[in-house]
Design a protein around this motif. Structure first.
Motif, PDB file in Angstrom:
ATOM      1  N   ARG A  98      42.535  30.460  42.737  1.00  0.00           N
ATOM      2  CA  ARG A  98      41.757  30.304  44.257  1.00  0.00           C
ATOM      3  C   ARG A  98      40.769  29.217  44.237  1.00  0.00           C
ATOM      4  N   GLU A 100      37.193  28.944  45.948  1.00  0.00           N
ATOM      5  CA  GLU A 100      36.184  29.813  46.641  1.00  0.00           C
ATOM      6  C   GLU A 100      35.529  28.926  47.921  1.00  0.00           C
ATOM      7  N   GLN A 124      33.061  25.609  43.129  1.00  0.00           N
ATOM      8  CA  GLN A 124      34.563  25.698  43.408  1.00  0.00           C
ATOM      9  C   GLN A 124      35.304  25.240  42.226  1.00  0.00           C
TER      10      GLN A 124
END
Length: 227
Positions: free
Chosen positions: A81, A83, A98
Motif C-alpha cells: 500500500r 498511505e 509513504q
C-alpha cells in the motif's frame, strides 16, 4: 493448469478494487488452497468448502474461475500500500513515511509464504504454452504495485522533494534498493536475516529509503531523511 484470460480493459490501478471482509477471507482461503495443492488442487468446489460459502457466492463475487484467479492476484498485490492520498503533493515527513511504508509492505509480501509459493508455481510453468500464472503475477501483481509506486514518486516530484529525468529509472532504483537480490535468494530457499521479522524489515526499509532520497532527494527533502 491455469487457464485465465487477462482482460485488456483492466483498471489503471489494480488492487484498488474494494473487497468486503467476507470476500477478503475467501480470497485468503483461495490463495492458501492454491499454494498448498497447486493448480490441480484448486477448484471452486474445494474453495467453497474451505471458505464455508456456496459456489453461487463465488460466481456472484468473482465471476468464473478465471475471474477468481485474477482477483486472488489483485488481492495479494493490494497488500503493498501507499498511505494517504496521492492527489495532493505531500510534505517531506509524510512522503518519507509513504516511501518507508511502501518498502516495508513490499518486503513483507514478497517474503511471505504465499507470494513465494505463487512465484515458484509460476516459474515451474514457465515455457509452457498454456502457462498463465506468471502473466497474471506480472499484470495483476508487479504492474499494479509499480503503478502505485509511480503515483507516489510523481507526487513527491510535484512537491519538490525528489527530482529525476526518467521516472522508470527512479522506480527501478527504488525497487532495487528495497529488494536487491533477496527475493531470488528466498525463492531458492535461502534465509535472509536482513529481513527476518517485522523489526528487521522496518530497519531495512528505512535504510533503503534513506539511500533512495540521497540519490533523488532535493534540499526540500532534508526533513524526510531524518529518523
Amino acid at each position: 493448469m491455469l487457464n485465465a484470460q487477462i482482460s485488456e480493459d483492466m483498471p489503471a490501478e489494480h488492487g484498488e478494487e474494494p473487497y468486503s471482509p467476507r470476500q477478503a477471507a475467501v480470497l485468503e482461503a483461495a490463495l492458501a488452497l492454491l499454494v498448498e495443492g497447486g493448480d490441480k488442487g484448486f477448484t471452486t468446489a474445494r474453495l467453497a468448502k474451505a471458505a464455508n460459502c456456496s459456489k453461487e457466492s463465488l460466481y456472484k463475487w468473482f465471476g468464473d474461475r478465471n475471474g477468481l484467479l485474477a482477483a486472488m492476484i489483485t488481492f495479494q498485490a493490494s497488500k503493498v500500500r501507499v498511505e494517504g492520498p496521492l492527489a495532493e503533493p505531500p510534505g517531506a515527513p509524510v512522503f518519507r513515511k509513504q516511501l518507508q511504508g511502501f518498502a516495508a509492505d513490499l518486503l513483507t509480501v514478497l517474503a511471505g509464504p504465499t507470494s513465494l509459493a505463487l512465484n515458484r508455481l509460476a516459474i515451474g510453468e514457465a515455457g509452457r504454452e498454456d502457462a498463465q500464472l506468471g502473466r497474471l503475477l506480472i499484470e495483476r501483481g508487479r504492474r499494479a504495485i509499480e503503478q502505485r509506486a509511480m503515483r507516489m514518486i510523481e507526487a513527491g516530484r510535484r512537491a519538490g522533494l525528489i527530482d529525476y529525468d526518467n521516472r522508470d529509472e527512479a522506480f527501478n532504483a527504488l525497487y532495487g534498493l528495497i529488494v536487491g537480490d533477496m527475493h531470488v535468494r528466498m525463492l531458492l530457499g535461502d534465509s535472509v536475516p536482513l529481513i527476518d521479522g517485522e523489526s528487521a524489515i522496518a530497519r531495512h526499509a528505512a535504510r533503503a529509503i534513506d539511500q533512495f532520497l540521497r540519490l533523488y532527494g532535493t534540499a526540500d527533502a532534508s526533513t524526510a531523511t531524518t529518523n
